[in-house]
Design a protein around this motif. Structure first.
Motif, PDB file in Angstrom:
ATOM      1  N   THR A  66     -10.357   6.164  -3.812  1.00  0.00           N
ATOM      2  CA  THR A  66      -9.808   5.194  -4.769  1.00  0.00           C
ATOM      3  C   THR A  66      -8.365   4.852  -4.430  1.00  0.00           C
ATOM      4  O   THR A  66      -7.949   3.680  -4.506  1.00  0.00           O
ATOM      5  CB  THR A  66      -9.888   5.769  -6.199  1.00  0.00           C
ATOM      6  OG1 THR A  66     -11.235   6.152  -6.483  1.00  0.00           O
ATOM      7  CG2 THR A  66      -9.440   4.736  -7.215  1.00  0.00           C
TER       8      THR A  66
ATOM      9  N   HIS B  43      -8.211   2.630  -1.169  1.00  0.00           N
ATOM     10  CA  HIS B  43      -8.689   1.257  -1.401  1.00  0.00           C
ATOM     11  C   HIS B  43      -8.173   0.709  -2.722  1.00  0.00           C
ATOM     12  O   HIS B  43      -8.858  -0.069  -3.391  1.00  0.00           O
ATOM     13  CB  HIS B  43     -10.220   1.233  -1.387  1.00  0.00           C
ATOM     14  CG  HIS B  43     -10.817   1.629  -0.077  1.00  0.00           C
ATOM     15  ND1 HIS B  43     -10.811   0.814   1.026  1.00  0.00           N
ATOM     16  CD2 HIS B  43     -11.424   2.793   0.313  1.00  0.00           C
ATOM     17  CE1 HIS B  43     -11.402   1.427   2.037  1.00  0.00           C
ATOM     18  NE2 HIS B  43     -11.783   2.636   1.628  1.00  0.00           N
TER      19      HIS B  43
ATOM     20  N   ASP C 130      -6.000  -1.477  -3.397  1.00  0.00           N
ATOM     21  CA  ASP C 130      -5.786  -2.928  -3.443  1.00  0.00           C
ATOM     22  C   ASP C 130      -7.086  -3.720  -3.384  1.00  0.00           C
ATOM     23  O   ASP C 130      -7.069  -4.951  -3.465  1.00  0.00           O
ATOM     24  CB  ASP C 130      -4.883  -3.362  -2.275  1.00  0.00           C
ATOM     25  CG  ASP C 130      -5.452  -2.943  -0.930  1.00  0.00           C
ATOM     26  OD1 ASP C 130      -6.319  -2.033  -0.923  1.00  0.00           O
ATOM     27  OD2 ASP C 130      -5.034  -3.501   0.100  1.00  0.00           O
ATOM     28  N   SER C 131      -8.217  -3.058  -3.224  1.00  0.00           N
ATOM     29  CA  SER C 131      -9.503  -3.751  -3.154  1.00  0.00           C
ATOM     30  C   SER C 131     -10.517  -2.988  -4.007  1.00  0.00           C
ATOM     31  O   SER C 131     -11.076  -1.974  -3.576  1.00  0.00           O
ATOM     32  CB  SER C 131      -9.991  -3.856  -1.713  1.00  0.00           C
ATOM     33  OG  SER C 131     -11.269  -4.444  -1.651  1.00  0.00           O
ATOM     34  N   ARG C 132     -10.750  -3.474  -5.215  1.00  0.00           N
ATOM     35  CA  ARG C 132     -11.661  -2.778  -6.123  1.00  0.00           C
ATOM     36  C   ARG C 132     -13.096  -2.775  -5.596  1.00  0.00           C
ATOM     37  O   ARG C 132     -13.823  -1.802  -5.764  1.00  0.00           O
ATOM     38  CB  ARG C 132     -11.623  -3.437  -7.498  1.00  0.00           C
ATOM     39  CG  ARG C 132     -10.295  -3.259  -8.224  1.00  0.00           C
ATOM     40  CD  ARG C 132     -10.375  -3.810  -9.627  1.00  0.00           C
ATOM     41  NE  ARG C 132      -9.130  -3.572 -10.343  1.00  0.00           N
ATOM     42  CZ  ARG C 132      -8.923  -3.956 -11.601  1.00  0.00           C
ATOM     43  NH1 ARG C 132      -9.890  -4.590 -12.272  1.00  0.00           N
ATOM     44  NH2 ARG C 132      -7.771  -3.709 -12.191  1.00  0.00           N
ATOM     45  N   GLY C 133     -13.479  -3.875  -4.934  1.00  0.00           N
ATOM     46  CA  GLY C 133     -14.841  -3.949  -4.397  1.00  0.00           C
ATOM     47  C   GLY C 133     -15.081  -2.917  -3.325  1.00  0.00           C
ATOM     48  O   GLY C 133     -16.088  -2.183  -3.357  1.00  0.00           O
ATOM     49  N   ALA C 134     -14.148  -2.815  -2.383  1.00  0.00           N
ATOM     50  CA  ALA C 134     -14.282  -1.830  -1.309  1.00  0.00           C
ATOM     51  C   ALA C 134     -14.225  -0.419  -1.865  1.00  0.00           C
ATOM     52  O   ALA C 134     -14.960   0.477  -1.420  1.00  0.00           O
ATOM     53  CB  ALA C 134     -13.170  -2.035  -0.281  1.00  0.00           C
ATOM     54  N   SER C 135     -13.365  -0.214  -2.858  1.00  0.00           N
ATOM     55  CA  SER C 135     -13.267   1.109  -3.471  1.00  0.00           C
ATOM     56  C   SER C 135     -14.572   1.500  -4.154  1.00  0.00           C
ATOM     57  O   SER C 135     -15.046   2.628  -4.006  1.00  0.00           O
ATOM     58  CB  SER C 135     -12.124   1.110  -4.488  1.00  0.00           C
ATOM     59  OG  SER C 135     -12.046   2.357  -5.155  1.00  0.00           O
TER      60      SER C 135
END
Length: 204
Positions: free
Chosen positions: A164, A167, A169-174
């Motif tokens: 978490t 990633h 800065d990228s909720r989707g990737a996280s």
């Protein structure tokens, strides 16, 4: 920059530690299952040898030894196996039939060289069966203790937090990374837990 790589290296190290913990626990579980299987096979082979060797003493002795072996097997299946499944069997629980068979074999009065050899082998095989029984009871009580499970879950939590953070800065990737890790973690825990006790479930 070192500050940029730090989260990735930390996450990598946490993942390696988690993998090592899972591998360590899995090795213990698979080792216990294999040792339990070997003990059961050893006991069964010893009992079969006793039945075959008993034929060297035809008549009442042969019948008595076969009956004692049969009684031991029936007691094991009906009483001892369920206790091993719920891990309540202990070494204080004796096998009267097997003990009686050993006493009978020791008390035999062989009349020929063949019977002398058969008696010696009978005693050895019965002692081997008793030792194998002792081993399977010991391994029936083996499991992964709560400290090891706690360490695995704690390390998994650290990895999820690290994913978490990396990633952030990228909720989707996280979300995808966390979902992949948690799925793999759940599968690993399920696989280990399903084989944790050698005398329950499918492998019983």
């Amino acid at each position: 920059p070192r500050s940029t790589l730090f989260p990735y290296t930390t996450l990598f190290r946490s993942g390696v530690i988690f993998g090592l913990l899972v591998a360590f626990i899995a090795a213990q579980v698979w080792g216990d299952v294999e040792h339990a299987r070997v003990a059961v096979d050893r006991e069964a082979n010893s009992l079969r040898s006793v039945v075959l060797l008993a034929a060297a003493f035809p008549g009442e002795t042969d019948t008595h030894l076969r009956g004692l072996v049969r009684n031991h097997i029936e007691d094991t299946v009906a009483q001892e196996w369920p206790r091993m499944a719920d891990q309540s069997a202990t070494l204080r629980d004796s096998s009267p039939a097997l003990s009686s068979a050993l006493q009978l074999a020791i008390a035999l009065d062989p009349k020929s060289a063949g019977q002398i050899t058969a008696q010696r082998e009978l005693v050895a095989r019965l002692e081997d069966a008793l030792e194998a029984r002792r081993q399977r009871i010991i391994f029936s009580r083996s499991n992964v203790n709560w400290v090891k499970w706690l360490c695995v879950f704690a390390q998994a939590l650290f990895v999820i937090v690290g994913i978490t953070f990396v990633h952030f800065d990228s909720r989707g990737a996280s979300a995808v990374a966390v979902a992949i890790f948690t799925t793999g973690f759940a599968v690993s825990v399920l696989l280990i837990a399903s084989n944790d006790c050698p005398f329950t479930g499918q492998i019983s």
